[in-house]
Design a protein around this motif. Structure first.
Motif, PDB file in Angstrom:
ATOM      1  N   GLY A 118       0.790  -1.222   0.000  1.00 52.60           N
ATOM      2  CA  GLY A 118       0.000   0.000   0.000  1.00 52.60           C
ATOM      3  C   GLY A 118       0.816   1.263   0.000  1.00 52.60           C
ATOM      4  N   GLY A 119       1.908   1.281  -0.756  1.00 51.01           N
ATOM      5  CA  GLY A 119       2.717   2.480  -0.904  1.00 51.01           C
ATOM      6  C   GLY A 119       3.892   2.578   0.038  1.00 51.01           C
ATOM      7  N   GLU A 120       3.955   1.675   1.004  1.00 49.35           N
ATOM      8  CA  GLU A 120       5.064   1.724   1.942  1.00 49.35           C
ATOM      9  C   GLU A 120       6.376   1.353   1.259  1.00 49.35           C
ATOM     10  OE1 GLU A 120       4.218  -0.524   5.423  1.00 49.35           O
ATOM     11  OE2 GLU A 120       2.342   0.538   5.840  1.00 49.35           O
ATOM     12  N   GLU A 121       6.301   0.489   0.270  1.00 47.37           N
ATOM     13  CA  GLU A 121       7.472   0.113  -0.515  1.00 47.37           C
ATOM     14  C   GLU A 121       7.217   0.473  -1.972  1.00 47.37           C
ATOM     15  OE1 GLU A 121       8.344  -3.991   0.113  1.00 47.37           O
ATOM     16  OE2 GLU A 121       8.389  -3.806   2.306  1.00 47.37           O
ATOM     17  N   VAL A 122       8.249   0.966  -2.640  1.00 48.82           N
ATOM     18  CA  VAL A 122       8.108   1.397  -4.032  1.00 48.82           C
ATOM     19  C   VAL A 122       8.923   0.470  -4.935  1.00 48.82           C
ATOM     20  CG1 VAL A 122       8.587   3.249  -5.670  1.00 48.82           C
ATOM     21  CG2 VAL A 122       7.717   3.796  -3.388  1.00 48.82           C
ATOM     22  N   PRO A 123       8.322  -0.076  -6.006  1.00 53.07           N
ATOM     23  CA  PRO A 123       9.030  -0.982  -6.920  1.00 53.07           C
ATOM     24  C   PRO A 123       9.888  -0.211  -7.928  1.00 53.07           C
ATOM     25  CG  PRO A 123       6.780  -0.721  -7.655  1.00 53.07           C
ATOM     26  CD  PRO A 123       6.906   0.079  -6.383  1.00 53.07           C
ATOM     27  N   TYR A 124      11.032   0.274  -7.461  1.00 55.80           N
ATOM     28  CA  TYR A 124      11.862   1.145  -8.294  1.00 55.80           C
ATOM     29  C   TYR A 124      12.255   0.481  -9.618  1.00 55.80           C
ATOM     30  CZ  TYR A 124      12.221   3.604  -3.857  1.00 55.80           C
ATOM     31  OH  TYR A 124      11.934   4.260  -2.687  1.00 55.80           O
ATOM     32  N   GLU A 125      12.575  -0.808  -9.571  1.00 56.62           N
ATOM     33  CA  GLU A 125      12.997  -1.490 -10.801  1.00 56.62           C
ATOM     34  C   GLU A 125      11.865  -1.518 -11.823  1.00 56.62           C
ATOM     35  OE1 GLU A 125      14.605  -5.315 -10.013  1.00 56.62           O
ATOM     36  OE2 GLU A 125      16.309  -4.557  -8.837  1.00 56.62           O
ATOM     37  N   GLN A 126      10.652  -1.735 -11.359  1.00 53.02           N
ATOM     38  CA  GLN A 126       9.509  -1.750 -12.278  1.00 53.02           C
ATOM     39  C   GLN A 126       9.266  -0.362 -12.856  1.00 53.02           C
ATOM     40  OE1 GLN A 126       6.252  -3.466 -10.068  1.00 53.02           O
ATOM     41  NE2 GLN A 126       6.879  -5.548 -10.566  1.00 53.02           N
ATOM     42  N   PHE A 127       9.418   0.661 -12.036  1.00 57.23           N
ATOM     43  CA  PHE A 127       9.305   2.023 -12.549  1.00 57.23           C
ATOM     44  C   PHE A 127      10.344   2.255 -13.637  1.00 57.23           C
ATOM     45  CE2 PHE A 127       6.727   3.397  -8.859  1.00 57.23           C
ATOM     46  CZ  PHE A 127       5.877   4.303  -9.480  1.00 57.23           C
TER      47      PHE A 127
END
Length: 343
Positions: A118-127
């Protein structure tokens, strides 16, 4: 939108360009590029982490959090990557009004970014893999660290105040401005305002009545209460209601968060003319009016409780977006229910 615990669900339960709304057609695919090209650039957006300048019309937009996907679509820009909404529609699925908009416009569906927390972790690689040239997160919980890391991938537009407190209409304003399409965003807002004003006119009994919006958590022995800084409260006020004074008077966060909790022993203090309760299953909804604990709430005891039932309907009003404001099982159904108990 937060995720799978009740607290996370609270965050979740924390618009003719608006023809993208339920049952109407989204802008055609060839209109998307022309809409973006018509924008005025450069654009500078001030937000909680400083300011972001967008030099030219973005070609690959990614969204994070809640509402910005729909806001972008409503002005003719279809994101290439969007945040997952696990609690509502499950992994890798799109909200129904979002998927409908892409399909009606003949657009390729976006990448769904992992967001199990729920936004606590961000999938930087996917971005990074999605290769956006703009990331929109005006209604989200991104931290300074997350903002800094995302900014290494593309310019990021964050919220202007506190996390998860951006009003639903401000989300549309910020998104359309960032896309260089502020005039189109104004039209979307005008259409939504006209729609909500129509409901308000149909229900004069709403005017001035006080409301408290809650989520019951019997397994935790408490109730989650949305304060007046939350976008759900702002939406209910658009229909004519007034947030009950007790809602903010009882808030231990003093508005620093968009919700707080009350134990069952404290519920008698939460006085309001009506309660709007967000419930996630029919079984929970059936039990709620007769709950011994919840009947400590004056409005529930008086039978003045309206429910939004089911994850998708709750999602459509939590808060409404540029595409979900007229979703039949959301705002229209809630207004009908409120009309019955106040009429």
């Amino acid at each position: 939108m937060k995720s799978t615990s009740v607290a996370a669900v609270v965050a979740a339960a924390a618009l003719s360009l608006s023809a993208c709304a339920a049952g109407e057609a989204a802008p055609a695919a060839d209109e998307t590029a022309s809409a973006a090209a018509a924008g005025q650039f450069p654009v500078t957006i001030e937000h909680a982490f400083g300011e972001t300048t967008i030099d030219r019309a973005p070609e690959r937009v990614a969204t994070w959090g809640w509402g910005s996907t729909e806001a972008a679509i409503s002005v003719g820009v279809f994101p290439v990557a969007v945040a997952e909404q696990v609690w509502t529609v499950g992994e890798d699925n799109l909200l129904p009004w979002v998927e409908q908009a892409y399909e009606e416009a003949g657009e390729e569906l976006p990448v769904v970014l992992d967001d199990a927390s729920g936004g606590e972790e961000v999938p930087y690689e996917q971005f990074a893999e999605a290769a956006p040239d703009l990331i929109l997160a005006p209604y989200s919980g991104v931290t300074q660290e997350q903002y800094d890391l995302l900014s290494e991938i593309a310019p990021v537009v964050a919220y202007t105040g506190d996390p998860w407190t951006t009003e639903w209409d401000e989300t549309i304003e910020i998104t359309s401005e960032a896309l260089g399409l502020a005039d189109q965003g104004d039209q979307v807002l005008a259409d939504v305002d006209e729609y909500l004003a129509g409901i308000k006119a149909e229900h004069p009994e709403f005017e001035g009545k006080t409301v408290a919006a809650i989520v019951d958590a019997p397994s935790e022995g408490l109730v989650y209460v949305y304060n007046s800084s939350d976008a759900r409260a702002g939406f209910l006020e658009k229909l004519g209601f007034t947030t009950a004074p007790a809602v903010d008077e009882l808030d231990p966060t003093q508005g620093k968060d968009f919700f707080y909790t009350l134990s069952y022993e404290e519920l008698d203090k939460l006085e309001s003319d009506v309660v709007v309760a967000y419930t996630y299953t029919e079984e929970e909804a059936e039990k709620l009016p007769d709950s011994k604990q919840l009947r400590a709430l004056p409005a529930v005891k008086a039978g003045m409780v309206a429910q939004v039932v089911g994850q998708v309907p709750v999602s459509s009003v939590s808060p409404p977006t540029a595409l979900s404001y007229d979703w039949p099982e959301g705002v229209p159904a809630l207004a009908e229910e409120l009309g019955k108990i106040l009429g």
